[in-house]
Design a protein around this motif. Structure first.
Motif, short mmCIF file in Angstrom:
data_model
loop_
_atom_site.label_atom_id
_atom_site.label_comp_id
_atom_site.label_asym_id
_atom_site.label_seq_id
_atom_site.Cartn_x
_atom_site.Cartn_y
_atom_site.Cartn_z
N GLN A 48 0.63 -0.87 0.19
CA GLN A 48 0.00 0.14 0.13
C GLN A 48 0.26 1.44 0.02
O GLN A 48 1.44 1.05 1.22
N TYR A 49 0.32 2.04 -1.37
CA TYR A 49 1.50 3.35 -0.97
C TYR A 49 0.89 4.21 -1.77
O TYR A 49 -0.32 4.26 -2.72
N LEU A 50 0.52 5.18 -0.44
CA LEU A 50 -0.68 6.51 -1.06
C LEU A 50 -0.21 7.73 -0.66
O LEU A 50 -1.46 8.46 -1.18
N PRO A 54 4.52 10.97 -6.58
CA PRO A 54 6.20 10.67 -5.88
C PRO A 54 6.90 10.56 -6.72
O PRO A 54 6.52 10.63 -8.04
N MET A 55 8.03 11.82 -6.31
CA MET A 55 9.25 11.68 -6.94
C MET A 55 10.03 10.15 -7.42
O MET A 55 10.36 10.02 -8.85
N ASP A 56 9.73 8.67 -7.14
CA ASP A 56 10.43 7.76 -7.23
C ASP A 56 9.78 6.57 -6.76
O ASP A 56 9.81 6.21 -5.72
N THR A 73 2.45 6.96 3.92
CA THR A 73 0.78 6.78 3.41
C THR A 73 -0.11 7.63 3.50
O THR A 73 -0.94 7.42 3.60
N GLY A 74 0.79 8.85 3.17
CA GLY A 74 0.20 10.02 2.36
C GLY A 74 -0.53 11.11 3.49
O GLY A 74 -0.56 10.99 4.72
N ARG A 75 -0.84 12.17 2.98
CA ARG A 75 -1.77 12.52 3.95
C ARG A 75 -2.87 13.46 3.45
O ARG A 75 -3.59 13.52 1.81
N ALA A 76 -3.91 13.48 4.13
CA ALA A 76 -4.58 15.28 3.75
C ALA A 76 -4.36 16.20 4.31
O ALA A 76 -5.07 15.99 5.17
N GLY A 77 -4.30 16.75 4.01
CA GLY A 77 -3.31 18.52 4.63
C GLY A 77 -2.43 18.28 5.32
O GLY A 77 -1.67 17.73 4.80
N ARG A 81 -4.69 9.81 6.04
CA ARG A 81 -5.99 9.96 5.15
C ARG A 81 -6.63 8.61 6.19
O ARG A 81 -6.46 8.45 7.69
N THR A 82 -7.79 8.95 5.82
CA THR A 82 -9.53 8.33 6.19
C THR A 82 -8.53 6.45 6.53
O THR A 82 -9.55 5.82 7.71
N VAL A 83 -8.10 5.53 5.12
CA VAL A 83 -8.20 4.79 4.95
C VAL A 83 -6.93 4.36 6.27
O VAL A 83 -6.86 3.28 7.08
N THR A 84 -5.91 5.19 6.46
CA THR A 84 -4.22 5.31 7.35
C THR A 84 -5.37 4.82 8.37
O THR A 84 -4.55 4.23 9.34
N MET A 85 -6.18 6.24 9.11
CA MET A 85 -6.26 6.44 10.49
C MET A 85 -7.06 5.08 11.03
O MET A 85 -7.04 4.64 11.67
N LEU A 86 -8.11 4.06 10.01
CA LEU A 86 -8.77 3.17 10.51
C LEU A 86 -8.79 1.93 10.62
O LEU A 86 -8.53 1.26 10.78
#
Length: 291
Positions: A48-50, A54-56, A73-77, A81-86
């Motif tokens: 899982q890559y969110l 991405p640069m690479d 995990t990426g971020r929302a602002g 992200r919701t899926v990461t927190m869940l």
């Protein structure tokens, strides 16, 4: 997580995806239809890559394939992200469930194991009184001797420890592999028992009660966010109360994302042969191939 917390969490998720007027309507429709939600814990975190743009990304995904750590995990602002927190909350809930739940009675009955609780009367006392999880009530001593015999060479013990899920998932597969490995090495299959409310030190009490030469204990590890199924093996030669922890040989991280149970069992059988031959464990054991 109680019903109201779950309701609020689902409503929050829907609010991010639907106009406000449709949130309650959509939530009620899910409840009424008993619609099933995909199990978020089935997502393979290694794949899982969110991160957006991405640069690479390919190289980072290859790095993630080597660890279950929550990377990329990426971020929302400024938030997860919701899926990461869940997923975080789901893994935390699994860990808690594994600590606070008991191994079902059907487990040891189905596998024809005798169950011996330690001196703890329930799970709460087990968690707050580690000392009681290291000894057995006097009334059980005779039954333990009757099952194991007097001065046996080896005992094989399954203990719930801090993860009931670990033992239910991995315990018998590993124990059967150990017994098969011992038979292949010409070592008699040892008596096997299940210990409820078990601490590692319960093996020392078993040594004192039975006079056995060696105890091999499979026990549930304290669960974390990577897995709630991790089991360890503690082998103690000449176990007795007060023995230093350095005199135990340990194999840890026995689970499907670590060392598989059957593979661990084969390795443990070979270790037991060395320990019984050298009459030593822990730092006193000379491992084959070492100087």
């Amino acid at each position: 997580m109680n019903k109201e917390e779950l309701r609020a969490l689902v409503a929050q998720m829907l609010q991010q995806q639907l106009p406000q007027a449709n949130v309650e309507e959509k939530f009620e429709s899910i409840v009424e239809s008993n619609e099933q939600v995909d199990d978020i814990t089935e997502i393979n975190l290694r794949k899982q890559y969110l991160v957006e743009n991405p640069m690479d990304g390919d190289r980072f995904l290859a790095l993630k394939g080597k660890t279950p750590a929550r990377l990329g995990t990426g971020r929302a602002g400024t938030r997860y992200r919701t899926v990461t927190m869940l997923r975080f909350r789901a893994d935390h809930a699994l860990a808690q469930d594994s600590v606070f739940s008991d191994v079902p009675e059907s487990f040891w009955r189905k596998n024809d194991l005798s169950c011996f609780p330690t001196a703890c009367k329930d799970k709460d006392e087990y968690l707050t009184r580690p000392d009681l999880g290291r000894r057995f009530p006097p009334q059980s001593h005779d039954a333990i001797r009757q099952l194991c015999g007097q001065n046996p060479r080896l005992l094989l013990v399954l203990g719930d420890g801090l993860s009931s899920n670990a033992i239910v998932t991995n315990g018998m597969d590993c124990a059967k592999a150990i017994c098969q490995g011992l038979r292949n090495l010409g070592i008699a299959e040892p008596p096997m028992l299940f210990v409820k409310y078990c601490r590692v030190g319960a093996s020392d009490a078993l040594g004192e009660i039975t006079g056995c030469d060696c105890v091999c204990m499979l026990v549930g590890e304290r669960p974390g966010l990577v897995t709630s199924e991790s089991m360890s093996c503690y082998i103690t030669y000449h176990p007795r109360p007060g023995i230093p922890e350095s005199q135990r040989t340990v194999i840890s991280n026995i689970h499907r994302q670590g060392t598989p149970a059957v593979e661990a069992g084969a390795h443990i059988a070979q270790l037991l042969q060395q320990i019984l031959t050298q009459k030593a464990s822990g730092i006193s054991l000379r491992r084959e191939g070492s100087a």
